[in-house]
Scaffold this active site. Structure first.
Site, mmCIF file in Angstrom:
data_model
loop_
_atom_site.group_PDB
_atom_site.id
_atom_site.type_symbol
_atom_site.label_atom_id
_atom_site.label_comp_id
_atom_site.label_asym_id
_atom_site.label_seq_id
_atom_site.Cartn_x
_atom_site.Cartn_y
_atom_site.Cartn_z
ATOM 1 N N ALA A 82 11.586 31.943 83.711
ATOM 2 C CA ALA A 82 12.000 32.459 84.179
ATOM 3 C C ALA A 82 12.226 31.502 85.470
ATOM 4 C CB ALA A 82 11.582 33.427 85.470
ATOM 5 N N GLU A 123 8.157 35.200 76.528
ATOM 6 C CA GLU A 123 8.800 36.800 75.793
ATOM 7 C C GLU A 123 9.824 36.693 75.496
ATOM 8 O OE1 GLU A 123 6.629 39.232 79.944
ATOM 9 O OE2 GLU A 123 8.022 37.728 79.962
#
Length: 291
Positions: free
Chosen positions: A97, A144
């Protein structure tokens, strides 16, 4: 949240594997304006989405996730696409992120107002098989995202990991759940509690990745070859296979077998099943209806 506007291309049907069809489809993909991803059709029936934020090692920010969501939904509804490949660059699939975007937000704000809420479900809403082709870094959110896909192909020296513990938090988009299902509690607990990364070779050994390859070039060649093979089968059957295998992660064995049986019987006697059986008996390639 940044709002982006896109112009949807008109996707024409590819009726055969002629090069002119692929060229036309490639033009249709390229007509869509994206800032952080690229879309293409490298093989018949295969749609590819490439994360393209090189200066940030494909760090996941809201605009990138919005574009990825848009592209995947387009491919999911496209009559020209049976299989989807999601990839990045040789250096990075996605290095996690974007901390610059996340840091100013409280965790609750990040979860509801940023990209986590939207992208944690986007691959599970796609009916068509998705292959992640991973090279370089696939850390945090990048790891992820790869695990959200239906299968992972990677380079042997790819760098996977869930380092959120180092930031005082935990994986927020299903990372702990998917990693544990793939490699078991003991190993997942070690990796998540220490934030240690693991290689593509280890990912293959442990069952996170289906296959690991020595070079980036071989990775992309083999990924697209596999995707093309899949795209040559009945789209209805492909989606049914994806559905029943995913159910195996959620249901007890008895319920999963019963669910598989119901799906099998729904396909038996269908148009594509009849076409497939006839083509097999006649030792020729099937011409699927995709209906």
């Amino acid at each position: 949240m940044i709002t982006l506007r896109f112009v949807r291309p008109v996707m024409a049907r590819v009726s055969s594997h002629r090069s002119s069809d692929l060229a036309r489809l490639a033009r249709a993909y390229s007509s869509k304006s994206f800032e952080y991803i690229q879309t293409s059709s490298p093989k018949p029936g295969v749609g590819q989405v490439t994360l393209n934020r090189p200066k940030a090692l494909n760090a996941l920010c809201t605009p990138l996730i919005n574009e990825l969501n848009e592209a995947l939904n387009d491919l999911n509804s496209s009559e020209d696409t049976s299989v989807i490949v999601v990839t990045g660059s040789q250096k990075a699939f996605a290095a996690g992120a974007d901390i610059k975007e996340m840091a100013p937000l409280a965790f609750s704000e990040a979860y509801t107002k940023s990209f986590i809420e939207s992208w944690s479900l986007l691959t599970t809403q796609i009916k068509k098989p998705i292959i992640a082709a991973v090279s370089g870094h696939a850390l945090g959110g990048g790891c992820e995202l790869a695990m959200m896909c239906d299968s992972i192909y990677c380079t042997e020296n790819a760098n996977f990991g869930q380092p959120e513990i180092k930031l005082g938090t935990i994986p927020g988009a299903g990372g702990s759940q998917r990693l544990t299902r793939a490699i078991g509690k003991a190993k997942a607990m070690e990796l998540i509690l220490t934030g240690k990364s693991f290689s593509g070779a280890e990912a293959e050994k442990w069952g996170v990745a289906a296959r690991a390859f020595p070079t980036y070039e071989i990775l992309m060649e083999e990924t697209l070859k596999t995707a093309e093979t899949m795209a040559g089968y009945s789209r209805v059957a492909l989606q049914a296979c994806k559905e029943v295998v995913n159910k195996s992660q959620d249901l007890p064995l008895r319920d999963g077998v019963e669910y598989e049986r119901r799906v099998f019987h729904s396909l038996f006697g269908s148009q594509d099943q009849k076409i497939g059986m006839k083509a097999f008996a006649e030792k020729r390639k099937a011409e699927w209806t995709h209906s």
